[in-house]
Design an enzyme around this catalytic site. Structure first.
Site, short mmCIF file in Angstrom:
data_model
loop_
_atom_site.label_atom_id
_atom_site.label_comp_id
_atom_site.label_asym_id
_atom_site.label_seq_id
_atom_site.Cartn_x
_atom_site.Cartn_y
_atom_site.Cartn_z
N TRP A 47 45.17 40.15 35.37
CA TRP A 47 43.94 40.29 34.60
C TRP A 47 43.22 41.60 34.90
O TRP A 47 42.35 42.04 34.15
CB TRP A 47 43.01 39.09 34.86
N ASP A 48 43.58 42.21 36.02
CA ASP A 48 43.01 43.50 36.40
C ASP A 48 42.99 44.47 35.22
O ASP A 48 42.04 45.24 35.03
CB ASP A 48 43.85 44.16 37.50
N GLU A 80 39.83 33.57 44.94
CA GLU A 80 41.05 32.82 45.25
C GLU A 80 40.97 32.09 46.58
O GLU A 80 41.94 31.44 46.98
CB GLU A 80 42.26 33.76 45.21
N LYS A 140 36.40 35.17 48.53
CA LYS A 140 37.17 36.42 48.55
C LYS A 140 36.41 37.45 47.72
O LYS A 140 36.26 38.60 48.10
CB LYS A 140 38.55 36.14 47.96
N GLN A 141 35.96 37.01 46.57
CA GLN A 141 35.06 37.80 45.74
C GLN A 141 34.16 36.78 45.04
O GLN A 141 34.53 35.61 44.94
CB GLN A 141 35.81 38.64 44.73
#
Lengths: 743, 743
Positions: free
Chosen positions: B332-333, B472, B568-569
């Protein structure tokens, strides 16, 4: 027994990384390990090979000995400096392969770019006692200051054969935070190999483990005080799915058992096997030239290392287990150049090597049938299955884009008779009726059947057309002398040992009656083939100075070379070596004198045999020169001649030259003959051998022959039939020569 | 435009060989070439990759970008000394990647172990004008004496991906004693790559050619007088069977045409393409900190190098074409972090990236069906075919021997809505009706269908269960805020653009009516998922100092991490970034303040987005700090953070941070908004962009906004709707904020 010599690497050089990786390779017949340094170098080919562990990477490639995952490599950082002998400077350096126990030891002092000195000692051996066992040890001592040491090592399956992948990773594990294990399967799903490793390190070391990208790695870090030593002892167990009792658990169990013993005990255990080997087989010479003893020790070291004594399903590859040359395939080299050594030191190994052929008989029969013949046509290049492994086409010609058919597999058929010759030699030396009944006779019959079916009739006589003799510079000729004589010998042996049915017996007798055997001319010369003498000659001086490099092919095409009297090795000289009782000393000398100037010796099989024939002809100086040159095939100055592995047959030929050439110990029609021809530089030669159950120790000087035997021994000494009961001493008379009997 | 910065390697270090091989990698979107040195180092991973050229080595492995044969390596001997910077000493050394033209230049003086100095200059570039073209040049000048120079170089197909073999050698050729050519085929027989090379050398050079063991090599030798220069210019053409007009002959023809031009002309041709690129896209800042401009130039250099602008069948890999990390797969980046840059500089590339998904719709539909859904479930990891490429199981746990299922492919479904989000963004920026009609609407409908089928009904409301958001570290949760909001947006877009049949329209409307959208609580906080606020927190300070290393997983299992407020984010921060018009400035700030302390930023996607949200919240110092830290993801001091490739999305995020964060240029429901928030250290920022056909140049200082446009432009400046006809200058008021509209 005098102290064994050792192989010393005079200094570290980036130019000879592969030469010494080959020369100093470890081996126990099951595994072979190139003598690569712990720290990697881009120019050094790392390799570990397992006998018989072949795989074909892709359909367009050839089956080859698989380069196994690397357990030896260590990435070493000392105070953050990556250890490599390319950087900083080398204060002192010694590397030595001890033939006595198979241990490779490196001791060096490294002045790192940071200005600090570190003493680094590395040791390793492949166990001769437990063939799956590899031990290595590294000891690092900071000499100028305390130091931080980091070593990363593990099981590295990124190894390939020049980019050809053979193994899939099945699993990588770390058991009990200490035992590394990797299981790998060949891509065809046929075979597995499992490797387990353990690193014993000082207790203050911190350890961590990672698996990524086909690498299972242990990182060890420690701080070491000045003058103290950090030590890492790595024990590895390597086993494949063909081994009895194979399994991931048993690999781990075996490893753990070895770890309990520790490096020094395991080395001692291995050394005792080596000691037995040397006692059983060492050839000792007292020579003006110390390199002569070294060459013999070197040869016998590798003869042990390369020989898969554990299994009759394996044979000896052309490069042993030291490199990827010839893909690890098996040639006639084994029967003709290597088997005689085993026959006279450990005949059960000779039996195994012949059994390897017997197991692969089906492939040989299939090949014969496919080519329109009967019997068994053994593959020119053989691996595990006995199928022909010679690639159908040679490497592409990069200028024309064409690929030539490889002629050897199509026409170099003398191998069939060479195997029969070796069966006979085995029986003569052992009188092993069981082997002959169960396997030997079948080999003789099937090979004889092949020759009978291969002969063609020309004006009433039988001829062998379109063959290649050992001299591969002369292809597709008719009635190659070597081939015809050996085929004759083959069929004769079958008649002698075999239980023919009547029809085949008639065919065999007819073959022997009518096969054309090129006869000596008035000058005692035997023509190599039907057309050889009619071909022009050229001056070969230029190419002889570049022996072994095939430099002639840079100036002439193969087709052009084929039409001239240019030999890679001399077939008729080879013939007089194989069947010595057929030829007189005069014939030997005449043919040597004729063919040698026409021979480039581009084959590593050439020189030593010339030396034997020169010795038998009484040309001692020439013989010694040939032999010494043969000793340099791997040991000489050429930095790249053995990059892809030792010349296995050449090591056998070093032994042949000394024992059959100079000591003059030969077998002729079942009789042991002794006709010493010691080089002037040699004061004595002594060696043990076995003959029909007797263990014999022979010692020769230029004056005297001394024999000690455990059983009565019949031996023809310089033409005189002698029976030695236990000990015997007699002066050398110089009277004995080969007889030159009729067939 | 001010002069472009460049990337300078401060010195040669064996510890940063892979870092700089990545940072300085060459690329033209078709090919990527790691900045490995001409001379090989064991610690340096060499690599050349071709966009979309994937292959699966064995059934147990993952499809990956193939590491192509190496044409760059040169083995250099100077007076018999093997050139390596590990040996001898380095008198001086400079390496510089020129962003302006994509050329990598290395100039060094080497004092060899023989005590002699040599000047060695190396240059190379991948052509931006002819994407199959790689040029390199080496010039060697002996400074102290005459010298013999030997260079061996060619086409080396021993390259693998960590031991995984992908290519078979079909043929290797040397044409006209000068042009090398190798043809290779993937082992599955699907694709070919052909490489042709030519070395232009001084006329007195002697050349020879060899092919062995997957290496086609040219040896060049010459004697060079003191102070004179030996030069080798190597031109290579690399093409694969998917290219139009591909064929071994055309590869050779193209090479020969390039050779005629020579290095300098080819470089000039390539440089002009780069010049256009920079004019079209460069972001210029005047900052107290020069590294800010450098980070932007670095990011945009790689944004060009990684983008396969030549083909809509390729997309941008997570590591671009700079390394083997993530196997060269597409995430998806691309849509979220990279596409916005292209949209505002070269929207046709954004269209191609979306077309890549459209071409792979069948795979996404199959995946949806396989998982019991309707519509299109795009693969979490995508390569050539659009099939799911995420390995089913993660790497083996080396301690337990177990392999966990990889959760991302099973549950990280937000990607589907991200693609829809990008389709909408594309249309808004371009008003490209053709694309929408032919491809865009289909993407919106099929992704919407997926969400409708994926929702489950709980007490009358629709929920999305068992998903993973961008964070994640929190797996298998219900009603992840990011996912639910984006899914809502996705279905809404489908309704807006699509021509639904009545039944589907009803379902879509029902979905929008009944889908649960986690609402703000009294503190303006949105809960990341149904259970997040109920989980315990721990002090993350230790792990925040080791951002990007996933150090938390050394202390806690994934399952343990999952049950704590550890990110994680931050999904909610990401959500406020994606759909800015839905949230007030207060909501932005409140959620940032809540989630950031709970976020380790172990994802490289995290920091820059936090920076944008901080900027939009008016937290300029914090925003600048986030952005500067985001700039260090690849450029920072960690010697190994980008060993296996750059963080492609992070380069896009550097641009996002500057343009959307500090310049405050955003798109909200089809309107262009500008709300500048310049960091204190910045005097100005200026950059070009395109919007609905207008080419715009924007320049901002803390006081003033200046706009030049080629077409009338509607833009909301600090809350004020403005029409700019051609040029416009207005003071910054600081009044504009995001509005926080309802859905």
């Amino acid at each position: 027994m005098s102290t064994l010599t050792s192989l010393k690497e005079p200094q570290f050089s980036p130019h000879t990384l592969n030469k010494f990786a080959t020369l100093m390779a470890a081996g126990n017949g099951y595994l072979g390990l190139r003598a690569c340094h712990e720290e990697a170098y881009t120019d050094q080919t790392r390799g570990m090979y397992l006998a018989g562990f072949y795989h074909r990477a892709t359909p367009s490639e050839t089956t080859e000995l698989v380069n196994l995952p690397d357990v030896l490599q260590m990435r070493i950082e000392l105070d953050g400096e990556i250890f490599t002998l390319l950087s900083g400077s080398i204060v002192d350096y010694r590397r030595e392969l001890n033939y006595a126990n198979g241990e490779l030891v490196r001791r060096l002092t490294w002045l790192a770019p940071n200005g600090k000195r570190y003493q680094i000692n590395c040791q390793r051996f492949l166990s001769a006692a437990q063939h799956s066992l590899l031990c290595s040890r590294i000891a690092i001592t900071p000499l100028d200051d305390s130091a931080s040491v980091t070593i990363s090592t593990g099981i590295d399956a990124t190894q390939t054969n020049s980019g050809r992948q053979h193994l899939d990773e099945i699993s990588v594990r770390v058991f009990e935070q200490r035992y590394l294990q990797g299981c790998y399967r060949t891509l065809d799903g046929e075979n597995e190999v499992t490797i387990a490793s353990f690193c014993a390190v000082s207790p203050e070391t911190s350890n961590s483990f990672f698996a990524k990208n086909r690498r299972l790695t242990q990182h060890c870090s420690a701080s070491i005080a000045k003058g103290k030593t950090f030590q890492l002892e790595k024990t590895s167990w390597i086993s494949c799915s063909r081994d009895e009792g194979y399994g991931a658990e048993s690999v781990l169990e075996n490893l753990i058992n070895c770890v309990k013993s520790g490096y020094d005990n395991l080395l001692a255990e291995s050394a005792s096997v080596w000691r037995n080997y040397w006692q059983r087989s060492r050839v000792e010479v007292i020579s003006e030239h110390s390199q002569d003893q070294h060459a013999l020790d070197f040869a016998l070291y590798h003869l042990f290392a390369m020989t898969p004594a554990h299994s009759e399903r394996c044979s000896i590859a052309a490069k042993g287990l030291t490199g990827e040359g010839y893909k690890g395939h098996i040639f006639w080299d084994t029967e003709v150049f290597l088997l005689p050594f085993h026959l006279m030191t450990q005949p059960e190994i000779a039996r195994q090597l012949l059994s390897y052929r017997w197991h692969n008989l089906a492939g040989a029969q299939a090949k014969a049938q496919k080519n329109g013949y009967q019997g068994a046509l053994f593959p020119w290049e053989s691996a595990w299955s006995g199928e022909e492994e010679t690639p159908e086409f040679a490497a592409i010609n990069i200028r024309t884009g064409l690929r030539q058919k490889v002629a050897s597999a199509l026409a170099e058929h003398h191998l069939v008779a060479d195997i029969a010759w070796a069966v006979d030699a085995y029986y003569q030396a052992t009188l092993d009726e069981t082997f002959m009944r169960e396997r030997g006779v079948t080999l003789l019959l099937e090979t004889a059947r092949f020759w009978i079916s291969r002969a063609v009739e020309v004006n009433g006589r039988l001829e062998l057309h379109d063959v290649i003799g050992p001299d591969e510079y002369t292809e597709h000729v008719n009635n190659n002398a070597y081939t015809n004589y050996l085929a004759y010998h083959n069929v004769k042996l079958a008649l002698k040992y075999g239980c023919f049915d009547a029809e085949l017996k008639n065919l065999a007798e007819d073959f022997l009656t009518r096969l054309w055997l090129p006869a000596s001319d008035d000058n005692q010369l035997i023509e190599q083939d039907d057309t050889f003498f009619s071909k022009p000659t050229i001056d070969l001086a230029k190419y002889k100075t570049q022996q072994g490099t095939q430099a002639i092919l840079l100036d002439y095409s193969r087709a052009e070379v084929n039409e001239m009297q240019i030999l890679k090795q001399a077939d008729v000289v080879m013939l007089t070596y194989m069947l010595p009782w057929l030829f007189t000393q005069q014939q030997l000398a005449a043919n040597l004198d004729y063919y040698e100037p026409r021979t480039i010796h581009d084959s590593s099989l050439s020189k030593a045999i010339h030396g034997v024939i020169a010795a038998r002809s009484g040309r001692l100086a020439q013989a010694y020169q040939f032999w010494q040159q043969a000793c340099l095939i791997d040991l000489g100055d050429d930095p790249h001649s053995c990059d892809d592995g030792i010349h296995a047959a050449a090591t056998g030929a070093i032994w042949l030259g000394a024992v059959q050439g100079f000591a003059g110990l030969t077998v002729e029609r079942g009789e042991l003959h002794l006709n010493p021809h010691l080089p002037q530089a040699w004061r004595s030669i002594s060696f043990p051998f076995v003959w029909q159950g007797a263990q014999v120790q022979l010692r020769l000087t230029s004056q005297q022959i001394s024999i000690i035997t455990t059983k009565p021994l019949r031996i023809v000494i310089e033409g005189v039939e002698t029976e030695v009961l236990h000990e015997f001493v007699t002066p050398v008379t110089g009277s004995g020569t080969t007889k030159g009997e009729c067939l």
